[in-house]
Motif scaffolding. Structure first.
Motif, short mmCIF file in Angstrom:
data_model
loop_
_atom_site.label_atom_id
_atom_site.label_comp_id
_atom_site.label_asym_id
_atom_site.label_seq_id
_atom_site.Cartn_x
_atom_site.Cartn_y
_atom_site.Cartn_z
N ILE A 115 7.17 11.93 6.64
CA ILE A 115 6.01 10.18 6.31
C ILE A 115 6.32 10.13 4.99
O ILE A 115 6.17 10.37 4.08
N TYR A 116 6.63 8.62 5.29
CA TYR A 116 7.07 8.27 4.09
C TYR A 116 5.62 7.61 3.05
O TYR A 116 4.47 6.86 3.60
N ARG A 117 5.88 7.98 2.43
CA ARG A 117 4.55 7.20 1.53
C ARG A 117 4.03 5.95 1.68
O ARG A 117 3.16 6.17 1.58
N GLU A 118 5.17 5.12 1.15
CA GLU A 118 4.39 3.57 1.75
C GLU A 118 4.00 3.45 2.67
O GLU A 118 2.98 2.90 2.73
N ASP A 119 4.89 4.40 4.23
CA ASP A 119 3.86 4.33 5.13
C ASP A 119 1.65 4.82 5.02
O ASP A 119 1.14 4.18 5.90
N LEU A 120 2.00 6.24 4.38
CA LEU A 120 0.96 5.76 4.53
C LEU A 120 0.16 5.97 4.19
O LEU A 120 -1.44 5.52 4.36
N ALA A 121 -0.15 5.13 2.06
CA ALA A 121 -0.52 3.98 2.14
C ALA A 121 -1.26 2.80 2.35
O ALA A 121 -2.76 2.75 2.80
N ALA A 122 0.11 2.67 3.12
CA ALA A 122 -0.55 0.99 4.79
C ALA A 122 -1.08 1.99 5.50
O ALA A 122 -2.64 1.30 5.81
N PHE A 123 -1.26 3.16 6.13
CA PHE A 123 -2.14 3.27 6.95
C PHE A 123 -3.52 4.28 6.49
O PHE A 123 -4.59 3.16 7.34
N LEU A 124 -3.93 4.05 5.38
CA LEU A 124 -4.78 5.14 4.55
C LEU A 124 -5.22 2.82 4.48
O LEU A 124 -6.86 2.91 4.45
N CYS A 125 -4.68 2.14 4.20
CA CYS A 125 -5.47 0.52 4.17
C CYS A 125 -5.93 -0.10 4.91
O CYS A 125 -7.31 0.26 5.32
N GLN A 126 -5.13 0.23 6.21
CA GLN A 126 -5.79 -0.15 7.21
C GLN A 126 -6.96 0.53 7.96
O GLN A 126 -8.19 0.29 8.37
N THR A 127 -7.33 1.91 7.82
CA THR A 127 -8.04 2.76 7.69
C THR A 127 -8.70 2.51 7.61
O THR A 127 -10.45 2.19 8.05
N ILE A 128 -9.41 1.92 6.05
CA ILE A 128 -10.17 1.77 5.25
C ILE A 128 -10.85 0.77 6.07
O ILE A 128 -12.07 0.53 6.42
N GLN A 129 -10.20 0.05 6.84
CA GLN A 129 -10.40 -1.41 7.60
C GLN A 129 -11.08 -0.99 9.41
O GLN A 129 -11.44 -1.96 9.47
#
Length: 355
Positions: free
Chosen positions: A291-305
């Motif tokens: 799991i790419y950290r960069e993609d996980l970070a984007a996923f987390l940001c989208q999760t918040i939204q």
């Protein structure tokens, strides 16, 4: 006279668009597809005029810093429901100024000379609930880890009693340091519990918890994930999203930037409780499940939204394979001002089916 008429007309149009966006729950930017289709959102983007503020604990680590960068960009774009509010947001909560330097190194390299100033950083004594409370009060949501990477540092003058005092900087999730003191379970549990108590006292609307690899893949072979999850559930006043990782963390590389965006598909499964407590992070040689950290970070940001803050859940995130439409070259021009992460709609589509 004509100027006043034009101003009033523009103002009314803005009110109409804002009302429609709030009514439909549509995020004009991060929750639309390239073809113009709309994706349902239930998180901060549901009411984009009510700006939510987010604090990231451990943002000196690579994953935390990347998340901070995405949040910083999303806070400057209408439709995400994220913003400065009455405080500087997003906020980095750390133990020393070392984390601030590490954060800005990631921002300048991967977010095209972005920067987090002093107003975004709060040096905090994580052994003191009161210190944490003072730096979380007034924020809407908090992103935390379970077991951080810890590093001994000189205690800052703000809470150190003498020049020889030491403290532990904490990172989500790199750099990784090892040693008996740093891998002490009691230390991690105390940081976690203090943070949750502070969130409860601050009436934080939602806590997003990332279960780090150190939690499930320890040197003694134990999976401490269930223990941290159960501790989280003890704070009944807190609504939370607990995120488990079904795969080994990796990085896209030094050339990745926010405007290249999503590089891989991520699978997501939602459960009401912690599932399969015997599961551990996969071996290092299993490259298909990274799991790419960069993609996980984007996923987390989208999760918040995207996800409803009034509900709690446990998510399991896995690698769904490289995305064939992933950008190799960043977006340019006007499009940059409208996007917090290129192709984030891919994750918004996945999250639209999560309650």
């Amino acid at each position: 006279m004509m100027t006043m008429v034009i101003i009033r007309f523009i103002f009314r149009i803005g009110l109409v668009l804002a009302t429609l966006s709030s009514f439909t729950g549509i995020n004009a930017f991060s929750s639309t597809t390239p073809s113009g289709g709309f994706i349902e959102v239930k998180g901060s983007a549901l009411e984009p005029l009510e700006k939510k503020t987010v604090a990231v604990l451990g943002g000196g680590g690579y994953l935390g810093a990347y998340l901070f960068g995405y949040l910083q960009r999303a806070s400057s774009i209408y439709g995400t429901g994220l913003g400065l509010g009455t405080r500087s947001a997003p906020r980095l909560v750390c133990a020393t100024s070392t984390a601030s330097l590490a954060l800005n190194k990631v921002l300048s390299q991967h977010f095209i000379l972005a920067y987090a100033g002093e107003q975004h950083v709060k040096v905090t004594d994580m052994s003191s609930v009161n210190s944490i409370v003072s730096h979380l009060r007034g924020y809407s949501a908090v992103v935390i880890g379970t077991m951080y990477a810890l590093e001994p540092r000189p205690a800052p003058s703000t809470y150190g009693k003498s020049p020889n005092d030491k403290t532990l900087e904490f990172y989500l999730d790199k750099p990784r340091k090892s040693g008996p003191e740093l891998d002490d379970l009691d230390t991690h549990c105390k940081i976690f519990e203090n943070t949750l108590e502070a969130c409860e006292r601050c009436n934080i609307q939602h806590v997003f918890v990332v279960e780090t690899p150190y939690t499930t893949r320890t040197e003694d072979g134990e999976n401490y994930g269930p223990s941290f999850y159960e501790k989280l559930k003890e704070f009944k006043a807190l609504e939370s999203t607990y995120i488990r990782l079904d795969g080994e963390l990796d990085t896209c590389g030094v050339s990745h930037t926010y405007d290249k965006g999503v590089q891989s598909l991520l699978t997501v499964e939602s459960n009401d409780a912690y599932v399969d407590p015997t599961t551990t992070i996969l071996p290092d040689d299993d490259t298909n499940k990274r799991i790419y950290r960069e993609d996980l970070a984007a996923f987390l940001c989208q999760t918040i939204q995207s996800l409803d803050w009034s509900k709690s859940r446990c998510l399991t995130i896995g690698n769904g394979g490289d995305w064939k439409y992933a950008r190799k070259v960043g977006i340019t021009g006007f499009e940059r001002s409208r996007v917090w992460c290129a192709n984030s709609h891919v994750y918004a589509e996945r999250l639209a089916f999560i309650n």
